[in-house]
Design an enzyme around this catalytic site. Sequence first.
Site, PDB file in Angstrom:
ATOM      1  N   GLY A  46     -61.656   8.853 -49.737  1.00 42.49           N
ATOM      2  CA  GLY A  46     -62.206  10.169 -50.065  1.00 42.49           C
ATOM      3  C   GLY A  46     -61.141  11.041 -50.702  1.00 42.49           C
ATOM      4  O   GLY A  46     -59.945  10.882 -50.406  1.00 42.49           O
ATOM      5  N   GLN A  51     -57.141  18.685 -53.316  1.00 42.90           N
ATOM      6  CA  GLN A  51     -55.980  17.793 -53.195  1.00 42.90           C
ATOM      7  C   GLN A  51     -55.303  17.510 -54.537  1.00 42.90           C
ATOM      8  O   GLN A  51     -54.150  17.095 -54.561  1.00 42.90           O
ATOM      9  CB  GLN A  51     -56.401  16.459 -52.560  1.00 42.90           C
ATOM     10  CG  GLN A  51     -56.836  16.595 -51.110  1.00 42.90           C
ATOM     11  CD  GLN A  51     -57.292  15.264 -50.563  1.00 42.90           C
ATOM     12  OE1 GLN A  51     -58.454  14.896 -50.704  1.00 42.90           O
ATOM     13  NE2 GLN A  51     -56.383  14.521 -49.963  1.00 42.90           N
ATOM     14  N   CYS A  92     -55.012  10.705 -44.595  1.00 41.41           N
ATOM     15  CA  CYS A  92     -55.301  11.605 -45.707  1.00 41.41           C
ATOM     16  C   CYS A  92     -54.305  11.315 -46.815  1.00 41.41           C
ATOM     17  O   CYS A  92     -53.111  11.147 -46.547  1.00 41.41           O
ATOM     18  CB  CYS A  92     -55.154  13.056 -45.235  1.00 41.41           C
ATOM     19  SG  CYS A  92     -55.495  14.281 -46.515  1.00 41.41           S
ATOM     20  N   LEU A  93     -54.790  11.257 -48.033  1.00 39.34           N
ATOM     21  CA  LEU A  93     -53.891  11.025 -49.174  1.00 39.34           C
ATOM     22  C   LEU A  93     -52.858  12.148 -49.306  1.00 39.34           C
ATOM     23  O   LEU A  93     -51.798  11.934 -49.886  1.00 39.34           O
ATOM     24  CB  LEU A  93     -54.696  10.884 -50.468  1.00 39.34           C
ATOM     25  CG  LEU A  93     -55.538   9.592 -50.558  1.00 39.34           C
ATOM     26  CD1 LEU A  93     -56.453   9.661 -51.769  1.00 39.34           C
ATOM     27  CD2 LEU A  93     -54.648   8.363 -50.620  1.00 39.34           C
ATOM     28  N   HIS A 134     -64.250  15.642 -43.222  1.00 44.01           N
ATOM     29  CA  HIS A 134     -62.814  15.715 -43.562  1.00 44.01           C
ATOM     30  C   HIS A 134     -62.639  16.309 -44.976  1.00 44.01           C
ATOM     31  O   HIS A 134     -61.796  17.187 -45.184  1.00 44.01           O
ATOM     32  CB  HIS A 134     -62.222  14.303 -43.457  1.00 44.01           C
ATOM     33  CG  HIS A 134     -60.806  14.165 -43.918  1.00 44.01           C
ATOM     34  ND1 HIS A 134     -59.795  13.729 -43.075  1.00 44.01           N
ATOM     35  CD2 HIS A 134     -60.219  14.359 -45.125  1.00 44.01           C
ATOM     36  CE1 HIS A 134     -58.648  13.702 -43.759  1.00 44.01           C
ATOM     37  NE2 HIS A 134     -58.875  14.066 -45.001  1.00 44.01           N
ATOM     38  N   GLU A 135     -63.450  15.846 -45.915  1.00 45.59           N
ATOM     39  CA  GLU A 135     -63.310  16.308 -47.309  1.00 45.59           C
ATOM     40  C   GLU A 135     -63.797  17.746 -47.486  1.00 45.59           C
ATOM     41  O   GLU A 135     -63.205  18.513 -48.242  1.00 45.59           O
ATOM     42  CB  GLU A 135     -64.038  15.360 -48.263  1.00 45.59           C
ATOM     43  CG  GLU A 135     -63.570  13.896 -48.242  1.00 45.59           C
ATOM     44  CD  GLU A 135     -62.068  13.712 -48.391  1.00 45.59           C
ATOM     45  OE1 GLU A 135     -61.421  14.562 -49.025  1.00 45.59           O
ATOM     46  OE2 GLU A 135     -61.526  12.725 -47.849  1.00 45.59           O
ATOM     47  N   HIS A 138     -61.150  20.109 -46.594  1.00 42.22           N
ATOM     48  CA  HIS A 138     -60.181  20.367 -47.672  1.00 42.22           C
ATOM     49  C   HIS A 138     -60.624  21.542 -48.543  1.00 42.22           C
ATOM     50  O   HIS A 138     -59.803  22.359 -48.961  1.00 42.22           O
ATOM     51  CB  HIS A 138     -60.020  19.142 -48.579  1.00 42.22           C
ATOM     52  CG  HIS A 138     -59.084  18.098 -48.060  1.00 42.22           C
ATOM     53  ND1 HIS A 138     -57.760  18.346 -47.800  1.00 42.22           N
ATOM     54  CD2 HIS A 138     -59.274  16.786 -47.777  1.00 42.22           C
ATOM     55  CE1 HIS A 138     -57.172  17.228 -47.374  1.00 42.22           C
ATOM     56  NE2 HIS A 138     -58.078  16.263 -47.344  1.00 42.22           N
TER      57      HIS A 138
END
Length: 168
Positions: A46, A51, A92-93, A134-135, A138
Amino acid sequence: MAILQILEFPDPRLRKIAPPVTVFDAKLEVLINDMFETMYEAEGIGLAATQVNLHKRLLVLDTSEEKDSPQVFINPTYAVIDEELTEYDEGCLSVPGFYETVARPSSIKVTSFDKSGEPFELVAEGILSTCIQHEIDHLDGKLFVDYLSTLKRQRIRSKLEKEHKKSA
Ligand code: QAP
Ligand code: CO
């Protein structure tokens, strides 16, 4: 297509609240394609626009094993269907190398727009439910590390800051 640079914790730009997408045009489609390329290249499931330092309510994900099920959500919101919580080891990236258990509602109903501006709804459970929550976090300037103890979060922060100094 292009690989976009991913911001890493504790970059303050990850704390911005993204405003809604208002224009559904070819430029948006280019951004969506770049976000997919960036996510797949980084081996993520994701990625939110925040991000990659683009502050719009837009996220892409692919939770499939075969990496053949891209999904786009624009201006997404959700309602919790089931108060029951599920725990997942989240990564997470933007927090590379760290995974911690987070509990979130198991089942949600998501309301969103697709890339053409058409509304759609879906019920999400399991990893898809976790990933969407989660996304969307962000887009509101939140990170999974915010759910951890202060001690754990500070440790992750100082380790990443050291990494960033090394590569700077
Ligand atoms: C969010 O996270 C997520 O640390 C998406 O070195 C994660 O794609 C939702 C990644 C788990 C639910 C469960 C992280 C890749 C990817 C790393 C990601 C890394 C390389 C994270
Ligand atoms: Co993330």
